[in-house]
Design a protein around this motif. Structure first.
Motif, PDB file in Angstrom:
ATOM      1  N   THR A   1       0.831  -1.204   0.000  1.00 26.60           N
ATOM      2  CA  THR A   1       0.000   0.000   0.000  1.00 26.60           C
ATOM      3  C   THR A   1       0.869   1.259   0.000  1.00 26.60           C
ATOM      4  O   THR A   1       1.963   1.282   0.578  1.00 26.60           O
ATOM      5  N   ARG A   2       0.357   2.294  -0.654  1.00 27.28           N
ATOM      6  CA  ARG A   2       0.995   3.618  -0.601  1.00 27.28           C
ATOM      7  C   ARG A   2       0.317   4.511   0.439  1.00 27.28           C
ATOM      8  O   ARG A   2       0.694   5.674   0.593  1.00 27.28           O
ATOM      9  N   ALA A   3      -0.688   3.981   1.137  1.00 32.03           N
ATOM     10  CA  ALA A   3      -1.366   4.760   2.177  1.00 32.03           C
ATOM     11  C   ALA A   3      -0.396   5.066   3.318  1.00 32.03           C
ATOM     12  O   ALA A   3       0.572   4.332   3.555  1.00 32.03           O
ATOM     13  N   GLU A   4      -0.677   6.132   4.045  1.00 37.84           N
ATOM     14  CA  GLU A   4       0.199   6.579   5.125  1.00 37.84           C
ATOM     15  C   GLU A   4      -0.059   5.784   6.399  1.00 37.84           C
ATOM     16  O   GLU A   4      -0.574   6.306   7.393  1.00 37.84           O
ATOM     17  N   VAL A   5       0.275   4.495   6.351  1.00 40.23           N
ATOM     18  CA  VAL A   5       0.044   3.635   7.519  1.00 40.23           C
ATOM     19  C   VAL A   5       1.337   2.945   7.960  1.00 40.23           C
ATOM     20  O   VAL A   5       1.303   2.032   8.786  1.00 40.23           O
ATOM     21  N   TRP A   6       2.446   3.427   7.422  1.00 41.51           N
ATOM     22  CA  TRP A   6       3.730   2.761   7.694  1.00 41.51           C
ATOM     23  C   TRP A   6       4.424   3.405   8.896  1.00 41.51           C
ATOM     24  O   TRP A   6       5.300   4.262   8.750  1.00 41.51           O
ATOM     25  N   ASP A   7       4.009   2.988  10.098  1.00 40.36           N
ATOM     26  CA  ASP A   7       4.692   3.478  11.289  1.00 40.36           C
ATOM     27  C   ASP A   7       5.989   2.697  11.495  1.00 40.36           C
ATOM     28  O   ASP A   7       6.328   1.791  10.716  1.00 40.36           O
ATOM     29  N   ALA A   8       6.727   3.041  12.530  1.00 46.48           N
ATOM     30  CA  ALA A   8       8.048   2.435  12.753  1.00 46.48           C
ATOM     31  C   ALA A   8       7.948   0.921  12.932  1.00 46.48           C
ATOM     32  O   ALA A   8       8.784   0.162  12.421  1.00 46.48           O
ATOM     33  N   GLU A   9       6.918   0.456  13.635  1.00 48.20           N
ATOM     34  CA  GLU A   9       6.761  -0.979  13.875  1.00 48.20           C
ATOM     35  C   GLU A   9       6.511  -1.740  12.568  1.00 48.20           C
ATOM     36  O   GLU A   9       7.103  -2.802  12.317  1.00 48.20           O
ATOM     37  N   ALA A  10       5.635  -1.182  11.739  1.00 48.04           N
ATOM     38  CA  ALA A  10       5.331  -1.835  10.464  1.00 48.04           C
ATOM     39  C   ALA A  10       6.551  -1.837   9.541  1.00 48.04           C
ATOM     40  O   ALA A  10       6.823  -2.825   8.852  1.00 48.04           O
ATOM     41  N   ARG A  11       7.315  -0.728   9.540  1.00 46.71           N
ATOM     42  CA  ARG A  11       8.512  -0.655   8.689  1.00 46.71           C
ATOM     43  C   ARG A  11       9.570  -1.657   9.146  1.00 46.71           C
ATOM     44  O   ARG A  11      10.235  -2.296   8.323  1.00 46.71           O
ATOM     45  N   THR A  12       9.714  -1.796  10.451  1.00 48.53           N
ATOM     46  CA  THR A  12      10.686  -2.771  10.969  1.00 48.53           C
ATOM     47  C   THR A  12      10.289  -4.191  10.574  1.00 48.53           C
ATOM     48  O   THR A  12      11.126  -4.995  10.140  1.00 48.53           O
ATOM     49  N   ALA A  13       9.003  -4.507  10.705  1.00 49.05           N
ATOM     50  CA  ALA A  13       8.523  -5.830  10.319  1.00 49.05           C
ATOM     51  C   ALA A  13       8.709  -6.067   8.826  1.00 49.05           C
ATOM     52  O   ALA A  13       9.089  -7.166   8.395  1.00 49.05           O
ATOM     53  N   TRP A  14       8.481  -5.026   8.025  1.00 45.46           N
ATOM     54  CA  TRP A  14       8.649  -5.144   6.567  1.00 45.46           C
ATOM     55  C   TRP A  14      10.112  -5.357   6.195  1.00 45.46           C
ATOM     56  O   TRP A  14      10.437  -6.177   5.333  1.00 45.46           O
ATOM     57  N   ASP A  15      11.001  -4.658   6.862  1.00 46.20           N
ATOM     58  CA  ASP A  15      12.430  -4.860   6.594  1.00 46.20           C
ATOM     59  C   ASP A  15      12.832  -6.306   6.891  1.00 46.20           C
ATOM     60  O   ASP A  15      13.587  -6.922   6.127  1.00 46.20           O
ATOM     61  N   GLY A  16      12.325  -6.853   7.999  1.00 42.99           N
ATOM     62  CA  GLY A  16      12.640  -8.234   8.344  1.00 42.99           C
ATOM     63  C   GLY A  16      12.044  -9.218   7.351  1.00 42.99           C
ATOM     64  O   GLY A  16      12.701 -10.205   6.965  1.00 42.99           O
ATOM     65  N   LEU A  17      10.814  -8.967   6.918  1.00 42.02           N
ATOM     66  CA  LEU A  17      10.163  -9.849   5.960  1.00 42.02           C
ATOM     67  C   LEU A  17      10.861  -9.804   4.603  1.00 42.02           C
ATOM     68  O   LEU A  17      11.078 -10.849   3.965  1.00 42.02           O
ATOM     69  N   LYS A  18      11.232  -8.607   4.182  1.00 40.56           N
ATOM     70  CA  LYS A  18      11.964  -8.491   2.910  1.00 40.56           C
ATOM     71  C   LYS A  18      13.266  -9.271   2.936  1.00 40.56           C
ATOM     72  O   LYS A  18      13.613  -9.949   1.961  1.00 40.56           O
ATOM     73  N   ALA A  19      13.967  -9.177   4.033  1.00 41.42           N
ATOM     74  CA  ALA A  19      15.232  -9.905   4.147  1.00 41.42           C
ATOM     75  C   ALA A  19      14.998 -11.416   4.094  1.00 41.42           C
ATOM     76  O   ALA A  19      15.732 -12.149   3.429  1.00 41.42           O
ATOM     77  N   GLN A  20      13.959 -11.881   4.792  1.00 42.11           N
ATOM     78  CA  GLN A  20      13.650 -13.304   4.797  1.00 42.11           C
ATOM     79  C   GLN A  20      13.265 -13.800   3.404  1.00 42.11           C
ATOM     80  O   GLN A  20      13.630 -14.898   2.981  1.00 42.11           O
TER      81      GLN A  20
END
Length: 231
Positions: free
Chosen positions: A208-227
């Motif tokens: 999503t491009r919606a403004e819902v990417w808080d720090a917690e969601a971004r951290t989880a996304w970084d981990g998921l991308k790496a996995q």
């Protein structure tokens, strides 16, 4: 905010999505029976699985109610106006391949191209007093495609299932539908126009491009991308 991942809730799309993630070390699973829509994620921190109908996922992404979603290119481009401003393609998944095409009856032997279809549509209206009917559930995509290719004097009639049967049932003169092999079209004595490919689709992981990417969601996304070994 927990990172929410929307996945189709049933059928081959769900099974293949689960398999794609599992091959990369992330296990998605349904909790309970097939009528329940709860799921769980193993192998990625801070990710919540949300099971949805594939057709609902574009809307949920655009609204920011989920951060990531797996659905078809056809669904996103049909459901979302200006889709590029609302979601971003992360990764094509290599399954769910199908083409959105325009098909006409086999006995229309002189109709092979969109130009032919345009001429037939004009003659049809002059003869019958109403526009040639094209059955589809992809109204936005077909209307835009036919406008760009110069076809007029037609009307779209809604068909949410068994679209290939509408010509035989005399509720439409032509169809626009998704097909993977063309076998169902052939079985219903329909033929794809030589230039009737509207869109090639497959399953894609969207963000999503919606403004819902808080720090917690971004951290989880970084981990998921790496996995998942995504850029």
């Amino acid at each position: 905010m927990t990172l929410k991942l929307g996945v189709p809730s049933k059928g081959r799309l769900m099974d293949k999505t689960f398999a794609w993630f599992k091959e990369r070390g992330v296990t998605l699973s349904r909790i309970g029976n097939d009528r329940e829509y709860a799921g769980q994620v193993e192998g990625a921190e801070g990710v919540e699985l949300v099971l949805l109908a594939a057709a609902e996922i574009p809307r949920e992404l655009a609204a920011g109610r989920i951060h990531l979603g797996v659905t078809g290119i056809d669904m996103v481009r049909e459901k979302l106006a200006f889709w590029q401003n609302r979601v971003a393609e992360v990764e094509p998944l290599g399954f769910g391949e199908a083409d959105l095409v325009i098909a006409v009856p086999d006995f229309w032997v002189d109709v092979e191209t969109l130009d032919d279809l345009d001429q037939v549509a004009t003659a049809f209206r002059a003869t019958h007093g109403h526009r040639l009917r094209i059955a589809t559930k992809y109204h936005r995509l077909i209307r835009d495609f036919l406008r760009e290719t110069g076809v007029s004097d037609y009307q779209l009639v809604d068909s949410q299932g068994a679209t290939e049967g509408t010509v035989k049932n005399l509720t439409a003169e032509a169809i626009a539908d998704i097909t993977s092999t063309g076998a169902t079209l052939s079985a219903n004595h329909l033929r794809i126009l030589t230039d009737g490919l509207v869109l090639s689709s497959q399953a894609v992981l969207y963000k999503t491009r919606a403004e819902v990417w808080d720090a917690e969601a971004r951290t989880a996304w970084d981990g998921l991308k790496a996995q998942l070994s995504l850029d």
